[in-house]
Every structure is written in structure tokens, then in C-alpha cells.
Design a protein around this motif. Structure first.
Motif, short mmCIF file in Angstrom:
data_model
loop_
_atom_site.label_atom_id
_atom_site.label_comp_id
_atom_site.label_asym_id
_atom_site.label_seq_id
_atom_site.Cartn_x
_atom_site.Cartn_y
_atom_site.Cartn_z
N LEU A 16 0.83 -1.20 0.00
CA LEU A 16 0.00 0.00 0.00
C LEU A 16 0.87 1.25 0.00
CD1 LEU A 16 -2.78 1.27 0.11
CD2 LEU A 16 -2.72 1.03 2.60
N ARG A 17 1.96 1.21 0.74
CA ARG A 17 2.87 2.36 0.81
C ARG A 17 3.50 2.63 -0.57
NH1 ARG A 17 7.78 3.29 5.08
NH2 ARG A 17 8.44 5.28 4.23
N GLU A 18 3.97 1.57 -1.22
CA GLU A 18 4.58 1.72 -2.54
C GLU A 18 3.55 2.21 -3.56
OE1 GLU A 18 7.14 -0.87 -5.82
OE2 GLU A 18 6.46 -1.84 -3.97
N ALA A 19 2.33 1.70 -3.46
CA ALA A 19 1.27 2.12 -4.39
C ALA A 19 0.96 3.61 -4.22
CB ALA A 19 0.01 1.30 -4.15
N GLU A 24 1.30 9.23 -6.05
CA GLU A 24 1.49 10.62 -5.68
C GLU A 24 2.75 11.23 -6.28
OE1 GLU A 24 -0.51 12.74 -3.90
OE2 GLU A 24 -1.97 11.13 -4.09
N ILE A 25 3.86 10.53 -6.22
CA ILE A 25 5.14 11.09 -6.66
C ILE A 25 5.37 10.86 -8.15
CG2 ILE A 25 7.64 10.99 -6.36
CD1 ILE A 25 7.08 10.27 -3.41
N HIS A 26 5.17 9.63 -8.59
CA HIS A 26 5.50 9.27 -9.97
C HIS A 26 4.31 9.39 -10.93
CE1 HIS A 26 9.31 7.96 -8.44
NE2 HIS A 26 8.71 7.15 -7.59
N LYS A 27 3.14 9.73 -10.39
CA LYS A 27 1.92 9.91 -11.20
C LYS A 27 1.58 8.68 -12.04
CE LYS A 27 1.71 14.15 -9.76
NZ LYS A 27 1.16 14.33 -8.47
N GLU A 28 1.85 7.49 -11.50
CA GLU A 28 1.50 6.25 -12.19
C GLU A 28 0.09 5.83 -11.79
OE1 GLU A 28 4.37 3.07 -12.19
OE2 GLU A 28 5.94 4.48 -11.62
#
Length: 61
Positions: A16-19, A24-28
Motif C-alpha cells: 500500500l505504501r509503494e502504491a 502521488e510522486i510518480h503519477k502512475e
């Protein structure tokens, strides 16, 4: 002419943290698959935002 179909994207499980970081950061675009019944044979697909709308997060004190 030969038709060339786009390859389907491969799915990779993430925490969940990686998602959240990816979104948020990489806009994926992050998708969530969750079982729709107890047998876990069918899954529903939602975006992370749609899924999180139905969740409540807690921290034990």
C-alpha cells in the motif's frame, strides 16, 4: 495488412505504501483487484483512489 494488438500490461503486486508513492510522486496509475466473492474466483478492478474511498485506516495506540 496484419493487425498488431497492444500487449496487455503485466500486473505486479505492491504494498500500500509503494502504491501510494507511485501514484502521488510518480503519477502512475495504480489499480486494485479484490475478490467479489468468498471463493476468490472473480475479482473487481478499481483505481487506488476509488478503493481508498471505502477504507478506514487506523493506528493502534
Amino acid at each position: 495488412m496484419e493487425r498488431i494488438y497492444p500487449k496487455e500490461k503485466k500486473l505486479r503486486p505492491v504494498s500500500l505504501r509503494e502504491a501510494a508513492e507511485m501514484q502521488e510522486i510518480h503519477k502512475e496509475e495504480v489499480i486494485v483487484l479484490f475478490p467479489t466473492d468468498d471463493t476468490k474466483k472473480t475479482y473487481e478492478r478499481q483505481t487506488l483512489e476509488e478503493f481508498m474511498e471505502d477504507c478506514v485506516l487506523f493506528v493502534e495506540e
